[in-house]
Design a protein around this motif. Sequence first.
Motif, PDB file in Angstrom:
ATOM      1  N   CYS A   1      86.195  14.744-111.040  1.00  0.00           N
ATOM      2  CA  CYS A   1      86.766  13.742-110.125  1.00  0.00           C
ATOM      3  C   CYS A   1      85.716  13.208-109.161  1.00  0.00           C
ATOM      4  N   VAL A   2      84.955  14.113-108.567  1.00  0.00           N
ATOM      5  CA  VAL A   2      83.910  13.700-107.614  1.00  0.00           C
ATOM      6  C   VAL A   2      82.847  12.869-108.321  1.00  0.00           C
ATOM      7  N   GLY A   3      82.450  13.288-109.518  1.00  0.00           N
ATOM      8  CA  GLY A   3      81.425  12.571-110.260  1.00  0.00           C
ATOM      9  C   GLY A   3      81.839  11.162-110.644  1.00  0.00           C
ATOM     10  N   LEU A   4      83.094  10.988-111.025  1.00  0.00           N
ATOM     11  CA  LEU A   4      83.574   9.674-111.440  1.00  0.00           C
ATOM     12  C   LEU A   4      83.810   8.747-110.249  1.00  0.00           C
ATOM     13  N   VAL A   5      84.377   9.293-109.183  1.00  0.00           N
ATOM     14  CA  VAL A   5      84.744   8.466-108.026  1.00  0.00           C
ATOM     15  C   VAL A   5      83.549   8.161-107.127  1.00  0.00           C
ATOM     16  N   PHE A   6      82.672   9.146-106.961  1.00  0.00           N
ATOM     17  CA  PHE A   6      81.572   8.993-106.008  1.00  0.00           C
ATOM     18  C   PHE A   6      80.197   8.973-106.679  1.00  0.00           C
ATOM     19  N   GLU A   7      80.138   8.473-107.903  1.00  0.00           N
ATOM     20  CA  GLU A   7      78.877   8.492-108.655  1.00  0.00           C
ATOM     21  C   GLU A   7      77.747   7.769-107.912  1.00  0.00           C
ATOM     22  N   GLU A   8      78.024   6.584-107.391  1.00  0.00           N
ATOM     23  CA  GLU A   8      76.986   5.823-106.698  1.00  0.00           C
ATOM     24  C   GLU A   8      76.591   6.481-105.386  1.00  0.00           C
ATOM     25  N   VAL A   9      77.560   7.056-104.690  1.00  0.00           N
ATOM     26  CA  VAL A   9      77.266   7.744-103.429  1.00  0.00           C
ATOM     27  C   VAL A   9      76.372   8.949-103.682  1.00  0.00           C
ATOM     28  N   LEU A  10      76.703   9.711-104.724  1.00  0.00           N
ATOM     29  CA  LEU A  10      75.897  10.884-105.067  1.00  0.00           C
ATOM     30  C   LEU A  10      74.474  10.481-105.442  1.00  0.00           C
ATOM     31  N   ALA A  11      74.341   9.393-106.181  1.00  0.00           N
ATOM     32  CA  ALA A  11      73.016   8.921-106.597  1.00  0.00           C
ATOM     33  C   ALA A  11      72.146   8.583-105.393  1.00  0.00           C
ATOM     34  N   SER A  12      72.773   8.132-104.302  1.00  0.00           N
ATOM     35  CA  SER A  12      72.017   7.752-103.108  1.00  0.00           C
ATOM     36  C   SER A  12      71.401   8.953-102.398  1.00  0.00           C
ATOM     37  N   PHE A  13      71.887  10.160-102.712  1.00  0.00           N
ATOM     38  CA  PHE A  13      71.356  11.363-102.084  1.00  0.00           C
ATOM     39  C   PHE A  13      70.066  11.833-102.753  1.00  0.00           C
ATOM     40  N   PHE A  14      69.716  11.228-103.876  1.00  0.00           N
ATOM     41  CA  PHE A  14      68.508  11.602-104.600  1.00  0.00           C
ATOM     42  C   PHE A  14      67.416  10.566-104.351  1.00  0.00           C
ATOM     43  N   GLY A  15      66.202  10.927-104.729  1.00  0.00           N
ATOM     44  CA  GLY A  15      65.099   9.980-104.587  1.00  0.00           C
ATOM     45  C   GLY A  15      64.318  10.176-103.303  1.00  0.00           C
ATOM     46  N   GLY A  16      63.795  11.383-103.095  1.00  0.00           N
ATOM     47  CA  GLY A  16      62.914  11.625-101.952  1.00  0.00           C
ATOM     48  C   GLY A  16      63.601  12.037-100.671  1.00  0.00           C
ATOM     49  N   LYS A  17      64.883  12.415-100.725  1.00  0.00           N
ATOM     50  CA  LYS A  17      65.602  12.855 -99.518  1.00  0.00           C
ATOM     51  C   LYS A  17      65.257  14.325 -99.233  1.00  0.00           C
ATOM     52  N   ILE A  18      64.031  14.569 -98.825  1.00  0.00           N
ATOM     53  CA  ILE A  18      63.529  15.931 -98.665  1.00  0.00           C
ATOM     54  C   ILE A  18      64.229  16.667 -97.518  1.00  0.00           C
ATOM     55  N   LEU A  19      64.546  15.953 -96.447  1.00  0.00           N
ATOM     56  CA  LEU A  19      65.263  16.590 -95.332  1.00  0.00           C
ATOM     57  C   LEU A  19      66.618  17.095 -95.789  1.00  0.00           C
ATOM     58  N   LEU A  20      67.347  16.279 -96.560  1.00  0.00           N
ATOM     59  CA  LEU A  20      68.652  16.687 -97.074  1.00  0.00           C
ATOM     60  C   LEU A  20      68.515  17.909 -97.976  1.00  0.00           C
ATOM     61  N   VAL A  21      67.520  17.893 -98.853  1.00  0.00           N
ATOM     62  CA  VAL A  21      67.285  19.030 -99.751  1.00  0.00           C
ATOM     63  C   VAL A  21      67.033  20.298 -98.948  1.00  0.00           C
ATOM     64  N   GLY A  22      66.209  20.188 -97.918  1.00  0.00           N
ATOM     65  CA  GLY A  22      65.903  21.357 -97.086  1.00  0.00           C
ATOM     66  C   GLY A  22      67.132  21.914 -96.398  1.00  0.00           C
ATOM     67  N   LEU A  23      67.954  21.048 -95.826  1.00  0.00           N
ATOM     68  CA  LEU A  23      69.166  21.496 -95.133  1.00  0.00           C
ATOM     69  C   LEU A  23      70.152  22.141 -96.101  1.00  0.00           C
ATOM     70  N   MET A  24      70.293  21.562 -97.286  1.00  0.00           N
ATOM     71  CA  MET A  24      71.209  22.118 -98.275  1.00  0.00           C
ATOM     72  C   MET A  24      70.716  23.461 -98.805  1.00  0.00           C
ATOM     73  N   LEU A  25      69.396  23.630 -98.910  1.00  0.00           N
ATOM     74  CA  LEU A  25      68.849  24.923 -99.318  1.00  0.00           C
ATOM     75  C   LEU A  25      69.164  26.005 -98.282  1.00  0.00           C
ATOM     76  N   LEU A  26      69.180  25.626 -97.020  1.00  0.00           N
ATOM     77  CA  LEU A  26      69.539  26.581 -95.965  1.00  0.00           C
ATOM     78  C   LEU A  26      71.008  26.994 -96.086  1.00  0.00           C
TER      79      LEU A  26
END
Length: 264
Positions: free
Chosen positions: A97-122
């Motif tokens: 459901c999340v993948g189908l409805v929010f596919e474009e939103v999820l894609a925006s979280f990728f592509g060099g978002k290193i701060l986001l990656v770091g926070l999510m790893l924590l």
Amino acid sequence: MDLLEAIILGLIQGLTEFLPVSSSGHLELAKFIMGDSALPEESLTYTVVLHFATALSTLLIFRKEVIQVFRGLFQGKINQEFMFSLKIMISMLPAVCVGLVFEEVLASFFGGKILLVGLMLLITSVLLLLADRSKTTSKDVSMFGALVIGLSQAIAMLPGISRSGATISTSVLLGVDRNKAAKFSFLMVVPLILGKIAKDILGGDIHFSSEEIIPMGAGFIAAFIAGLMACQWMIALVKKSRLIYFSVYCSVVGLVAVGFTIFT
């Protein structure tokens, strides 16, 4: 993308798909370190190839359980195999459901978002720490538990949230037997991976030239072999309650990623 880069990314995907350290997060960090040229226009195609390799390694290791799932779906009897298959299907619903409805939103979280990656790893680190300290039980995955575990898998679509870490930690915190939690975690993602691959192929998003066959083949082999080793290693570590090591690792990498983003 040259041969060495393909092998490195394949090894990263194969290891981190099963180890609770976030494959998507590590691929983002690897691409950042190697430069955007590491995965140019064939990025989606190569990502699909790597995921297919890890899916195959899962199918090989859990071939008996996979047969059990198919038997449960098609034999038409309400028995233990059918109930297990039903739990797998239920666990897939949130991510689908999340993948189908929010596919474009999820894609925006990728592509060099290193701060986001770091926070999510924590966040992944905290989940692993909680699971490592939880009591060992012999419970099986319930229907409600399958849905909750599925929700954690949907959240893990963010880069830096480990899918295996989130789903195994959620299972253990729900009181599920550690060995059953690991197996359920690895099995529940296979239909999603295969479904995503089919969607990309049918959508015409997969394309590559003849010169990319060798690098992609090398990456596929690297991911497949690394996945075989990492999957078996992870099952053994979960049984022995050794998730604390990965919690520390995610903390260190997460802090480095956050620090680098803030101070550079």
